[in-house]
Design a protein around this motif. Structure first.
Motif, short mmCIF file in Angstrom:
data_model
loop_
_atom_site.label_atom_id
_atom_site.label_comp_id
_atom_site.label_asym_id
_atom_site.label_seq_id
_atom_site.Cartn_x
_atom_site.Cartn_y
_atom_site.Cartn_z
N ASP A 193 49.04 12.08 -27.72
CA ASP A 193 48.54 13.25 -28.45
C ASP A 193 47.29 13.84 -27.79
N GLY A 194 47.28 13.84 -26.48
CA GLY A 194 46.15 14.40 -25.76
C GLY A 194 44.96 13.48 -25.64
N VAL A 195 45.08 12.24 -26.11
CA VAL A 195 43.98 11.28 -26.07
C VAL A 195 44.30 10.23 -25.01
N ARG A 196 43.40 10.04 -24.06
CA ARG A 196 43.59 9.05 -23.01
C ARG A 196 43.06 7.70 -23.50
N PRO A 213 38.28 12.62 -28.25
CA PRO A 213 38.14 14.08 -28.24
C PRO A 213 37.46 14.60 -29.50
N ARG A 216 38.54 16.45 -34.07
CA ARG A 216 39.40 15.66 -34.95
C ARG A 216 38.53 14.69 -35.74
N SER A 275 38.40 4.28 -23.51
CA SER A 275 39.23 5.28 -24.18
C SER A 275 38.42 6.52 -24.54
N GLU A 276 39.07 7.66 -24.51
CA GLU A 276 38.41 8.91 -24.86
C GLU A 276 38.40 9.10 -26.37
N THR A 301 48.33 8.41 -22.27
CA THR A 301 47.87 9.59 -23.00
C THR A 301 48.77 9.80 -24.21
#
Length: 333
Positions: A51-54, A108, A111, A105-106, A49
């Motif tokens: 910066d909050g991104v998995r 979000p 952004r 991968s996510e 993870t």
């Protein structure tokens, strides 16, 4: 006998209800198919993870580190399917990260996932994984990300190899085709309803265009998952990346001449996705860069000309680390 206003209203309402029900049915079906695709193609690597991104990544081999950045419509698995990852792991530590929204991968919301934003994210992922000064290899849309990484962090990029990239702004009708899928709300509606169905219909043509004039390799036919590529989540990533492609090239236009690291540029002479003249122009703008335009090769140069690409990577690695013995620089975790 003409219909009354009430009758017409009832007919219109009935049609709208039927249409809404059909769209809802498509949304449910596409969600089920996406989940089944993910079960059938589980992640093969690890998760981190940033910066909050998995993010999903693989990290294997030993030696000088190489980061492989994939293009659009595929995931990091494409480098395994082409054989390039295995070929490079003979002498190097090879890291492959699914870019945001691709593979496992996510991506979000909230952004703007420009090429530079993705480059910043991948650089931070490298730090967390424990990778310093990798050779960065990027294909197609991933080439813009690779160039962004090198332009923003030149001291942290040992060398650069770009394959079939879109380097300069040009009029591209295909961008207009993907813009609706990138628009909030409208894009969500499309990707959960009709976009996957259209994708299944167009996929054979897309694949031929990616490889032509070279044949589609048997391994790609066997291993590439249409179902994974046509999940609503990946359609969103594909659409937004396509819509941001011109912006990515524009942002980089003043940086090419200042890149200090060894740079190798490869393209297929027959590429119908990004014409080879873009690679020739980039070569003219980057001092000291090398250029190979391969005959009878299309956009998927790392599939159709595996050995040529691997050799180019080795040359860049040797130029970047002239005093390092290949294979003994570091060990993957």
């Amino acid at each position: 006998m003409p219909m009354s206003a009430t009758t017409r209203m009832l007919a219109t309402s009935r049609g709208l209800l039927i249409g809404a029900a059909a769209l809802a049915g498509l949304a449910v079906t596409n969600t089920i198919l996406a989940r089944r695709a993910e079960r059938q193609h589980p992640p093969k690597g690890r998760f981190i993870t940033v910066d909050g991104v998995r993010l999903h990544y693989t990290d294997h081999g030993r030696g000088q580190p190489i980061l492989l950045i994939h293009g659009n419509a595929v995931s990091g698995e494409d480098y395994e399917t082409s054989g390039l990852a295995a070929r490079l792991r003979e002498r190097h530590r090879v890291i492959i990260i699914d870019r945001p929204g691709f593979g496992h991968s996510e991506r979000p919301r909230g952004r703007l996932w420009t090429a530079m934003e993705q480059a910043v994210l991948l650089r931070r992922a490298m730090h967390q994984i424990g990778v310093e000064r990798p050779i960065v290899v990027g294909h197609s849309w991933g080439a813009i990300v690779a160039l962004s990484l090198a332009a923003r962090y030149p001291a942290e990029t040992a060398g650069l190899v770009v394959l079939s990239g879109y380097y300069h702004w040009t009029l591209r009708p295909d961008v207009l085709l993907v813009v609706p899928g990138a628009v909030p709300v409208l894009g969500d509606l499309l990707r959960y309803t009709i976009s996957p169905a259209l994708g299944w219909l167009l996929m054979p043509l897309l694949k031929r265009g990616m490889f032509s004039p070279a044949p589609i390799p048997a391994r790609f036919r066997a291993e590439y998952s249409n179902a994974m590529a046509l999940r609503p989540s990946q359609i969103r990533a594909t659409s937004t990346d396509g819509a941001l492609m011109i912006a990515g090239a524009l942002q980089l236009r003043d940086d090419y001449a200042t890149l200090p690291m060894p740079v190798a540029i490869l393209a297929g002479e027959g590429d119908k996705v990004v014409f080879a003249k873009r690679a020739r122009r980039l070569h003219a703008e980057i001092p000291g860069s090398t250029l190979e335009v391969l005959p009878y090769v299309g956009h998927m140069v790392h599939h159709s000309a595996l050995e040529e690409v691997a050799t180019a990577v080795e040359r860049v690695a040797a130029a970047a680390f002239p005093n390092i013995v290949p294979g003994v620089m570091n060990q993957a975790a």
